[in-house]
Design an enzyme around this catalytic site. Structure first.
Site, PDB file in Angstrom:
ATOM      1  N   ASP A 475     -17.607 -37.820  14.355  1.00  8.38           N
ATOM      2  CA  ASP A 475     -18.159 -37.347  15.354  1.00  8.38           C
ATOM      3  C   ASP A 475     -19.015 -36.007  15.113  1.00  8.38           C
ATOM      4  O   ASP A 475     -19.837 -35.736  16.482  1.00  8.38           O
ATOM      5  CB  ASP A 475     -16.724 -36.190  16.304  1.00  8.38           C
ATOM      6  CG  ASP A 475     -16.027 -36.314  15.359  1.00  8.38           C
ATOM      7  OD1 ASP A 475     -15.688 -36.156  14.393  1.00  8.38           O
ATOM      8  OD2 ASP A 475     -14.587 -35.808  15.827  1.00  8.38           O
TER       9      ASP A 475
HETATM   10  C1  LAN Z   1     -11.352 -30.962  10.329  1.00  7.99           C
HETATM   11  C2  LAN Z   1     -12.394 -29.861  10.746  1.00  7.99           C
HETATM   12  C3  LAN Z   1     -12.712 -31.043  11.944  1.00  7.99           C
HETATM   13  C4  LAN Z   1     -12.717 -31.874  12.132  1.00  7.99           C
HETATM   14  C5  LAN Z   1     -12.859 -32.340  13.975  1.00  7.99           C
HETATM   15  C6  LAN Z   1     -14.482 -32.952  13.105  1.00  7.99           C
HETATM   16  C7  LAN Z   1     -12.962 -31.832  15.098  1.00  7.99           C
HETATM   17  C8  LAN Z   1     -12.300 -33.913  13.967  1.00  7.99           C
HETATM   18  O1  LAN Z   1     -12.832 -34.020  15.444  1.00  7.99           O
HETATM   19  C9  LAN Z   1     -12.487 -34.682  12.875  1.00  7.99           C
HETATM   20  C10 LAN Z   1     -11.355 -34.143  12.109  1.00  7.99           C
HETATM   21  C11 LAN Z   1     -11.960 -33.076  10.983  1.00  7.99           C
HETATM   22  C12 LAN Z   1     -13.350 -33.251  10.163  1.00  7.99           C
HETATM   23  C13 LAN Z   1     -11.360 -32.647  10.185  1.00  7.99           C
HETATM   24  C14 LAN Z   1     -10.332 -33.368   9.535  1.00  7.99           C
HETATM   25  C15 LAN Z   1      -8.769 -32.256   8.875  1.00  7.99           C
HETATM   26  C16 LAN Z   1      -9.378 -31.004   8.313  1.00  7.99           C
HETATM   27  C17 LAN Z   1     -11.169 -31.159   6.924  1.00  7.99           C
HETATM   28  C18 LAN Z   1     -10.106 -30.287   9.814  1.00  7.99           C
HETATM   29  C19 LAN Z   1      -8.743 -29.699  10.081  1.00  7.99           C
HETATM   30  C20 LAN Z   1     -10.534 -28.773   8.366  1.00  7.99           C
HETATM   31  C21 LAN Z   1      -9.601 -28.456   7.200  1.00  7.99           C
HETATM   32  C22 LAN Z   1      -8.157 -29.838   7.828  1.00  7.99           C
HETATM   33  C23 LAN Z   1      -8.009 -30.147   5.614  1.00  7.99           C
HETATM   34  C24 LAN Z   1      -7.451 -31.702   5.548  1.00  7.99           C
HETATM   35  C25 LAN Z   1      -7.201 -28.834   5.642  1.00  7.99           C
HETATM   36  C26 LAN Z   1      -7.265 -28.724   3.992  1.00  7.99           C
HETATM   37  C27 LAN Z   1      -5.543 -29.515   4.140  1.00  7.99           C
HETATM   38  C28 LAN Z   1      -5.002 -30.283   3.385  1.00  7.99           C
HETATM   39  C29 LAN Z   1      -3.991 -30.893   3.742  1.00  7.99           C
HETATM   40  C30 LAN Z   1      -5.615 -31.349   2.072  1.00  7.99           C
END
Ligand code: LAN
Length: 760
Positions: A475
């Protein structure tokens, strides 16, 4: 759907800066700093007669006139864009707070603790530590505990992690009595969740026999095998590998036996029973409040089998042999990730774990490089310093804002902002695929280094944060591509004058390639990679605290962004991969329809929640030519039914957690009806897109946004708006500006078109 929890009473949080309301950092301090910098420059805003009454000039800088409030939606739009542009970084992006998850700080503190006596300097300065202590204290709740994130009710996961962090940072136990009481009342640290146990083991606060087997040998499983790290969601995989590495080494902080704080913590965390604890039993104990995804029978059975593999002498020769091989592979794997991300690593968890591992590497450069990249994750706001959930959301925010500016019709009056924004997006596109020959081959196809690192094609993709991070996301690629295409017309002059570097067609084609290759068989799009595993992987979810993390699922958000980008692209380049794009849109539309809920809504996985998901669903369907479908009509009905009397929409984190619509508690925001700005903006975007532009509810929604705008042109920061893994909230401070502006901008465009039509 997971079972409903007792209401978590968010307003229990104690906040130092804004005790009555704002939980979420609103970045006031940062924004003020940026605005001071802005005032020192000459603005290049084409104010024109129309907007002159709304601005004042300080030196050469144009700023919104505070005492003149916006009288109509266009004025609100102008004021809002001018305000937001003021703290655009000259490099074209906007920084903002991306904190929220509290458990992440503990990893950082552990890494600091290990490095605190390094001759080359520790990873946190005394000032940073002080600010971190402030942050943790700030988010302590009245029951003494901490949530998994700043707006959640206390969990043992959050509490044990934060308690240990504070103690390591030098806060005496006498200051944290109520927190310790919370831990002991809930069964002591043996009842915290598996990830917290992991850190306790690393620190020497728990025996590794209280940790479930995490065999690194899994990395050796062949590609065809139905289970393996390469098939997992990349975030789970990137955390699993270093965790398994540390587990299999039974890594323990070497000074723990002589360390006074550790000795005290051993006494505190278990109510003085440290020596008597049955560690093996502790492997399966977890407090109910942490247990969002209870361990399944299948997983218990697997764990039970693995415990024999770990302990029986019979298996020792085989285990040692495999483990040695697996360690070699893991070392290669971890180093590849570090190089591919410039030592930022995919996320805050593996960043810290890889860094801890790299301490013992013979190559001292590796650890030194890691240390350099710690700051990328730190952020200071009014609640203190925190470890963020990512190295920021720069590219994501910028792409949305670019589209908002374009739709509002105001891009022309902010030429400098637009040029910088375009340049940032241009420079953030990923220009290579890590360790490979840049072949557009799909996963599993070529035996290249890329495939060895389980990586999808990156060339042409856009990341969530920065190009240095470099993991492309479906995305983010979609939004990035749309943003670049939207801004293209406004930067022609800048390109000619040599101020702006143009995008070549081939770079847009590469983006399309990333998107096309990311479509799953079900027609939807997952986050970073294709769906490579199976739904039953979830039965093996060991985390307890998170839901749906084992594979990369198709999401409405990722699907909409990818499909709308393909749609916009084919309007500009109708001949490029024509048939493939057509097929992708057809498949995508079916997918989006298939996951619509019976009430007309879509569940949003990455922000709160149904308003967000429904916006994506509607936008996606309209782009696929389904604007008149019954699906869109049903979605309109859903949104209309959720509008509050005051014209706004409101929903909070509990929607995501409980997977059912949860109106915002009025006590939390001060809005008498529980509506909030960001949800209102998402709903408006969906309603106007879905053909409801002239309905009364849109009008009232627009008025609501205007009413809530502050005299500066900003909007108030409300409750946490982002989410991940079902159970953890995450802050997006840009959303309160970008989405209301986009909604107002879309409304303006709709009105103009409508008026033209009327004239005809
Ligand atoms: C994110 C941030 C961006 C987000 C979007 C692009 C908004 C979404 O549409 C797809 C998923 C994604 C890429 C996403 C996935 C999970 C993330 C990476 C996070 C929310 C930012 C932090 C999170 C990550 C898993 C946090 C670290 C913690 C763990 C449990 C490993």
């Amino acid at each position: 759907a997971p079972p409903l929890r007792p209401d978590s009473k968010y307003n229990k949080n104690i906040f130092t800066f804004n005790p009555s309301k704002n939980v979420n950092a609103s970045d006031t301090v940062y924004r003020e700093q940026k605005m001071r910098e802005y005032l020192e420059r000459k603005s290049e805003v084409v104010v024109g007669e129309r907007w002159e009454v709304l601005v004042e000039r300080i030196g050469g800088a144009v700023v919104p006139r505070r005492e003149r409030e916006a009288r109509d939606y266009e004025e609100a739009l102008f004021k809002g864009t001018l305000f937001y542009n003021m703290f655009q970084d000259p490099s074209g992006l906007w920084y903002g707070d991306y904190g929220g998850p509290l458990f992440l700080n503990c990893g950082l503190v552990v890494a600091w603790y290990l490095s605190r006596n390094d001759l080359t300097g520790s990873i946190l300065s005394p000032e940073e530590r002080k600010m971190l202590v402030h942050y943790l204290k700030c988010h302590k709740q009245i029951d003494g505990g901490w949530g998994t994130h700043i707006e959640g009710a206390s969990t043992m996961f959050g509490t044990v992690m934060c308690y240990v962090s504070l103690r390591l940072l030098g806060v005496p136990a006498s200051e944290l009595k109520s927190s310790l009481k919370f831990i002991l009342d809930n069964g002591s640290a043996t009842c915290t969740s598996s990830w917290a146990k992991f850190y306790l083991c690393v620190l020497g606060l728990m025996s590794w026999s209280a940790h479930n087997s995490t065999p690194i040998e899994m990395l050796l499983l062949p590609e065809w095998f139905p289970f393996g790290p390469g098939r997992m969601w990349c975030h789970s995989r990137m955390v699993y590998v270093p965790m398994a590495w540390l587990y299999c080494k039974r890594y323990v902080y070497e000074g723990c036996e002589e360390d006074e704080v550790i000795k005290e913590l051993r006494e505190e965390l278990y109510g003085g029973e440290y020596d008597k604890i049955d560690w093996e039993k502790a492997r399966t104990t977890v407090a109910p409040m942490d247990n969002y995804s209870p361990i399944t029978y299948l997983m218990s059975f697997v764990m039970w089998l693995l415990s024999f593999y770990e302990s029986l002498p019979f298996f020792a020769p085989l285990r040692d042999y495999l483990r040695e091989k697996a360690f070699k592979r893991a070392d290669e794997y971890l180093k590849a990730e570090e190089l591919q991300t410039n030592y930022i690593c995919i996320g805050p968890v593996n960043k810290v774990l890889n860094m801890i591992i790299s301490r013992d590497d013979k190559n001292k450069q590796r650890y030194a490089m890691h240390k350099e990249r710690v700051k990328d994750y730190l952020w200071v706001a009014e609640d203190g310093l925190k470890m963020q959930g990512y190295n920021g959301s720069q590219c994501w925010d910028a792409s949305f804002y670019a589209q908002a500016l374009h739709e509002s019709g105001l891009a022309d009056i902010h030429p400098q902002t637009v040029e910088r924004l375009y340049s940032f997006l241009e420079g953030t596109q990923i220009l290579s695929t890590p360790l490979s020959s840049n072949s557009p081959a799909m996963f599993y196809e070529a035996p290249s280094e890329r495939v060895k690192a389980f990586r999808h094609v990156s060339l042409g993709g856009w990341p969530f944060s920065t190009s240095a991070h470099g993991w492309p996301i479906s995305d983010c690629t979609g939004e990035g591509l749309k943003a670049i295409m939207a801004l293209q017309p406004y930067v022609q002059e800048g390109i000619q004058a040599g101020r702006v570097k143009p995008m070549t067609d081939i770079r847009l084609f590469n983006a399309v390639n990333v998107i096309l290759t990311l479509q799953n068989d079900d027609g939807g799009f997952a986050t970073y990679e294709n769906n490579r595993g199976f739904g039953w992987f979830e039965w093996l979810n060991p985390s307890e605290v998170f839901g749906d993390i084992m594979i990369d699922y198709s999401y409405v958000e990722c699907s909409m962004a990818s499909l709308t980008a393909l749609f916009d692209f084919q309007e500009l380049y109708p001949e490029h991969r024509k048939q493939e794009i057509k097929t992708a849109l057809t498949k995508g539309k079916k997918f989006i329809k298939s996951i619509q809920r019976s009430d007309g809504s879509w569940y949003g996985s990455w922000a709160c929640c149904f308003c967000y998901g429904t916006w994506f669903g509607v936008e996606g369907l309209v782009a696929c030519g389904e604007g008149d479908s019954s699906n869109v009509k049903l979605a309109m009905k859903f949104l209309k039914s959720k509008q509050c009397e005051n014209g706004g929409w409101g929903e909070d984190f509990r929607s995501c957690y409980n997977k059912s619509y949860s109106p915002t508690g009025a006590e939390r925001y001060g809005d008498e009806q529980g509506a909030c700005v960001i949800n209102t903006a998402w709903s408006l975007l969906a309603l106007i897109k879905g053909g409801e532009g002239d309905s009364d509810c849109v009008e009232r929604g627009v008025e609501y946004l205007m009413r809530r705008q502050l005299n500066t042109g900003d909007w108030p920061q409300e409750g946490i708006s982002g989410v991940f893994n079902r159970s953890c909230g995450i802050t997006y401070t840009s959303y309160r500006n970008v989405f209301p502006l986009w909604a107002l901008g879309r409304y303006r465009q709709w009105r103009e078109r409508n008026e033209e039509r009327d004239e005809d």
